[in-house]
Design a protein around this motif. Structure first.
Motif, PDB file in Angstrom:
ATOM      1  N   ALA A   1       0.728  -1.366   0.065  1.00 48.51           N
ATOM      2  CA  ALA A   1       0.021   0.119  -0.310  1.00 48.51           C
ATOM      3  C   ALA A   1       0.954   0.811  -0.079  1.00 48.51           C
ATOM      4  CB  ALA A   1      -0.969  -0.226   1.006  1.00 48.51           C
ATOM      5  N   LEU A   2       0.724   2.435  -1.011  1.00 44.29           N
ATOM      6  CA  LEU A   2       1.537   2.847  -0.921  1.00 44.29           C
ATOM      7  C   LEU A   2       0.917   4.110  -0.920  1.00 44.29           C
ATOM      8  CD1 LEU A   2       2.524   2.633  -5.068  1.00 44.29           C
ATOM      9  CD2 LEU A   2       4.146   2.228  -3.048  1.00 44.29           C
ATOM     10  N   GLY A   3       2.285   5.242   0.170  1.00 46.58           N
ATOM     11  CA  GLY A   3       1.750   6.514   0.568  1.00 46.58           C
ATOM     12  C   GLY A   3       0.526   6.329   1.833  1.00 46.58           C
ATOM     13  N   PRO A   4       0.012   7.642   1.284  1.00 45.87           N
ATOM     14  CA  PRO A   4      -1.335   7.660   2.822  1.00 45.87           C
ATOM     15  C   PRO A   4      -2.390   5.769   2.275  1.00 45.87           C
ATOM     16  CG  PRO A   4      -2.069   8.545   0.351  1.00 45.87           C
ATOM     17  CD  PRO A   4      -0.553   8.819   0.390  1.00 45.87           C
ATOM     18  N   LEU A   5      -2.275   5.294   1.673  1.00 45.45           N
ATOM     19  CA  LEU A   5      -2.973   3.824   1.508  1.00 45.45           C
ATOM     20  C   LEU A   5      -2.301   3.251   2.697  1.00 45.45           C
ATOM     21  CD1 LEU A   5      -3.367   2.884  -1.953  1.00 45.45           C
ATOM     22  CD2 LEU A   5      -5.156   4.678  -0.472  1.00 45.45           C
ATOM     23  N   GLN A   6      -0.906   3.248   2.956  1.00 52.22           N
ATOM     24  CA  GLN A   6      -0.232   2.234   4.159  1.00 52.22           C
ATOM     25  C   GLN A   6      -0.727   2.309   5.608  1.00 52.22           C
ATOM     26  OE1 GLN A   6       4.069   3.040   4.924  1.00 52.22           O
ATOM     27  NE2 GLN A   6       4.346   1.535   3.912  1.00 52.22           N
ATOM     28  N   ALA A   7      -1.591   3.529   5.728  1.00 53.87           N
ATOM     29  CA  ALA A   7      -1.538   3.782   6.895  1.00 53.87           C
ATOM     30  C   ALA A   7      -3.424   2.974   7.422  1.00 53.87           C
ATOM     31  CB  ALA A   7      -2.039   5.263   6.806  1.00 53.87           C
ATOM     32  N   ASP A   8      -4.150   2.966   6.102  1.00 56.62           N
ATOM     33  CA  ASP A   8      -4.801   1.696   5.786  1.00 56.62           C
ATOM     34  C   ASP A   8      -5.125   0.699   5.571  1.00 56.62           C
ATOM     35  OD1 ASP A   8      -6.420   4.712   6.695  1.00 56.62           O
ATOM     36  OD2 ASP A   8      -6.500   4.673   4.770  1.00 56.62           O
ATOM     37  N   ALA A   9      -6.010  -0.199   5.733  1.00 56.15           N
ATOM     38  CA  ALA A   9      -6.146  -1.283   5.666  1.00 56.15           C
ATOM     39  C   ALA A   9      -6.266  -2.441   4.064  1.00 56.15           C
ATOM     40  CB  ALA A   9      -7.424  -2.099   5.998  1.00 56.15           C
ATOM     41  N   VAL A  10      -5.946  -1.359   3.507  1.00 53.77           N
ATOM     42  CA  VAL A  10      -4.756  -1.672   2.262  1.00 53.77           C
ATOM     43  C   VAL A  10      -3.973  -2.066   1.484  1.00 53.77           C
ATOM     44  CG1 VAL A  10      -5.056   0.049  -0.484  1.00 53.77           C
ATOM     45  CG2 VAL A  10      -6.283   0.624   2.212  1.00 53.77           C
ATOM     46  N   ILE A  11      -4.065  -3.238   0.523  1.00 56.55           N
ATOM     47  CA  ILE A  11      -3.397  -3.970  -0.327  1.00 56.55           C
ATOM     48  C   ILE A  11      -3.708  -3.747  -1.708  1.00 56.55           C
ATOM     49  CG2 ILE A  11      -2.743  -6.309  -1.137  1.00 56.55           C
ATOM     50  CD1 ILE A  11      -4.966  -7.101   1.518  1.00 56.55           C
ATOM     51  N   GLY A  12      -1.856  -3.238  -1.755  1.00 52.26           N
ATOM     52  CA  GLY A  12      -1.785  -2.782  -3.436  1.00 52.26           C
ATOM     53  C   GLY A  12      -0.589  -4.495  -4.474  1.00 52.26           C
ATOM     54  N   THR A  13      -1.264  -3.880  -5.625  1.00 49.46           N
ATOM     55  CA  THR A  13      -0.035  -4.223  -6.543  1.00 49.46           C
ATOM     56  C   THR A  13       0.542  -3.673  -7.770  1.00 49.46           C
ATOM     57  OG1 THR A  13      -0.811  -6.688  -6.081  1.00 49.46           O
ATOM     58  CG2 THR A  13       0.407  -6.515  -8.356  1.00 49.46           C
ATOM     59  N   LEU A  14       1.387  -3.165  -7.011  1.00 52.57           N
ATOM     60  CA  LEU A  14       2.344  -2.289  -8.437  1.00 52.57           C
ATOM     61  C   LEU A  14       3.545  -3.235  -9.659  1.00 52.57           C
ATOM     62  CD1 LEU A  14       2.947   0.571  -9.542  1.00 52.57           C
ATOM     63  CD2 LEU A  14       4.731   0.543  -7.333  1.00 52.57           C
ATOM     64  N   GLU A  15       3.029  -2.811 -10.350  1.00 47.29           N
ATOM     65  CA  GLU A  15       3.878  -3.446 -11.424  1.00 47.29           C
ATOM     66  C   GLU A  15       4.139  -2.611 -12.650  1.00 47.29           C
ATOM     67  OE1 GLU A  15       2.962  -7.648 -12.983  1.00 47.29           O
ATOM     68  OE2 GLU A  15       2.121  -6.594 -14.451  1.00 47.29           O
ATOM     69  N   LEU A  16       5.512  -2.819 -13.362  1.00 46.62           N
ATOM     70  CA  LEU A  16       5.634  -1.987 -14.685  1.00 46.62           C
ATOM     71  C   LEU A  16       6.882  -3.178 -15.013  1.00 46.62           C
ATOM     72  CD1 LEU A  16       7.396   0.047 -11.245  1.00 46.62           C
ATOM     73  CD2 LEU A  16       7.550   1.340 -13.250  1.00 46.62           C
ATOM     74  N   THR A  17       6.141  -2.344 -16.073  1.00 43.51           N
ATOM     75  CA  THR A  17       6.440  -3.868 -17.218  1.00 43.51           C
ATOM     76  C   THR A  17       7.448  -3.181 -18.653  1.00 43.51           C
ATOM     77  OG1 THR A  17       4.304  -4.691 -16.994  1.00 43.51           O
ATOM     78  CG2 THR A  17       5.217  -5.434 -19.055  1.00 43.51           C
ATOM     79  N   ILE A  18       7.974  -3.699 -18.857  1.00 43.54           N
ATOM     80  CA  ILE A  18       9.304  -3.386 -20.194  1.00 43.54           C
ATOM     81  C   ILE A  18       8.646  -3.808 -21.317  1.00 43.54           C
ATOM     82  CG2 ILE A  18      11.061  -2.671 -20.524  1.00 43.54           C
ATOM     83  CD1 ILE A  18      12.159  -2.777 -18.166  1.00 43.54           C
ATOM     84  N   MET A  19       7.979  -3.571 -22.253  1.00 43.23           N
ATOM     85  CA  MET A  19       8.350  -4.257 -23.680  1.00 43.23           C
ATOM     86  C   MET A  19       8.706  -3.513 -25.220  1.00 43.23           C
ATOM     87  SD  MET A  19       5.898  -6.566 -23.498  1.00 43.23           S
ATOM     88  CE  MET A  19       5.425  -7.239 -24.407  1.00 43.23           C
ATOM     89  N   PRO A  20       9.326  -4.218 -25.551  1.00 40.24           N
ATOM     90  CA  PRO A  20      10.415  -3.354 -26.637  1.00 40.24           C
ATOM     91  C   PRO A  20       9.567  -2.788 -27.725  1.00 40.24           C
ATOM     92  CG  PRO A  20      11.704  -5.344 -26.603  1.00 40.24           C
ATOM     93  CD  PRO A  20       9.929  -5.557 -25.364  1.00 40.24           C
ATOM     94  N   SER A  21       9.970  -1.441 -27.959  1.00 41.21           N
ATOM     95  CA  SER A  21       9.264  -0.732 -29.065  1.00 41.21           C
ATOM     96  C   SER A  21       9.599  -0.889 -29.995  1.00 41.21           C
ATOM     97  CB  SER A  21       8.603   0.114 -29.154  1.00 41.21           C
ATOM     98  OG  SER A  21       9.745   0.725 -28.443  1.00 41.21           O
ATOM     99  N   ASP A  22       8.945  -0.158 -31.420  1.00 40.44           N
ATOM    100  CA  ASP A  22      10.140   0.049 -32.488  1.00 40.44           C
ATOM    101  C   ASP A  22      11.819   1.377 -32.020  1.00 40.44           C
ATOM    102  OD1 ASP A  22       8.659   2.292 -32.372  1.00 40.44           O
ATOM    103  OD2 ASP A  22       8.218   3.068 -34.174  1.00 40.44           O
ATOM    104  N   ARG A  23      11.333   1.640 -31.724  1.00 38.76           N
ATOM    105  CA  ARG A  23      12.522   2.897 -30.987  1.00 38.76           C
ATOM    106  C   ARG A  23      12.539   3.168 -28.894  1.00 38.76           C
ATOM    107  NH1 ARG A  23      11.625   8.668 -31.736  1.00 38.76           N
ATOM    108  NH2 ARG A  23      13.461   9.761 -31.213  1.00 38.76           N
TER     109      ARG A  23
END
Length: 179
Positions: free
Chosen positions: A113-135
Motif C-alpha cells: 500500500a503506497l503513500g497514505p494508503l499504508q495507514a489504511d487496511a489496503v493491499i496494493g500491487t504495483l507493476e512496471l512492465t518493459i516491452m520492446p518497441s520500434d524505438r
C-alpha cells in the motif's frame, strides 16, 4: 510524514489538476490505474534504472523528503524501502512494498500500500512492465489497490494516478538523459 503525503494527495484533489485518463476502474472496494510511456532506451538500461528508485523517484513523494533514501532489492522478497534519518542515531525505515516478481529487463511487480494508503487496511500491487518497441521500450506502470480506505476510492484513485504518472514521467526523463 504520512499526514504530509496525505495532504499532498488531498491538495491535488482540491486543485482539480489531477488527470483521470488512466483510472481504469474504481468502485467501493478499490481501484485500478495504469500509465504507459515510450522511453528511448533499451530494456536493460530501463530495468537497471527502475530498480534504483533513488535516481528517479520524486523526493516530494517520499517519507523522508529525500529520494536518495530510497532503495530496492531486485529479487523476490526484496524490499522497496526508505531510510528515515533521525537525530542521535535514531534512524527509522519504511517498507513501501515487497517485490513479488523480479524478471530482469522485463518486469518488476511489488506488493504494498503506497503513500497514505499504508495507514489504511489496503493491499496494493504495483507493476512496471518493459516491452520492446520500434524505438526503445514501452513501459507500463499499473497499480491495483483494494481494501478499507478512509478516503473514498473514487477520490483516491485520480490522486494516486497523478502521483504514479509523475514518477513514470521522471523515470522516462532520467532514462533518456542517460540515467
Amino acid at each position: 510524514m504520512r499526514a504530509c503525503i496525505r495532504a499532498v494527495f488531498i491538495t491535488a484533489l482540491a486543485a482539480g489538476t489531477v488527470a483521470q485518463a488512466e483510472v481504469k476502474s474504481v468502485n467501493d472496494a478499490g481501484f485500478s490505474i495504469a500509465s504507459n510511456v515510450r522511453i528511448d532506451r533499451d530494456a536493460r538500461s530501463v530495468y537497471s534504472l527502475i530498480v534504483k528508485p533513488a535516481r528517479w523517484w520524486s523526493s516530494e513523494h517520499s517519507s523522508s523528503g529525500d529520494a536518495a533514501n530510497l532503495s530496492m532489492d531486485p529479487r523476490a522478497g526484496g524490499c522497496f524501502c526508505e531510510r528515515l534519518p533521525g537525530a542521535n542515531g535514531n534512524a527509522g525505515s519504511v517498507e513501501h512494498a515487497r517485490l513479488i516478481l523480479a524478471e530482469p529487463y522485463k518486469r518488476v511487480r511489488l506488493s504494498g500500500a503506497l503513500g497514505p494508503l499504508q495507514a489504511d487496511a489496503v493491499i496494493g500491487t504495483l507493476e512496471l512492465t518493459i516491452m520492446p518497441s520500434d524505438r526503445g521500450v514501452e513501459v507500463t506502470m499499473s497499480y491495483i489497490a483494494a481494501g478499507y480506505m478512509r478516503i473514498d476510492s473514487k477520490q483516491m484513485a485520480p490522486a494516486v494516478d497523478k502521483v504514479l504518472t509523475e514518477q513514470l514521467m521522471r523515470l522516462k526523463r532520467v532514462a533518456e538523459q542517460g540515467g
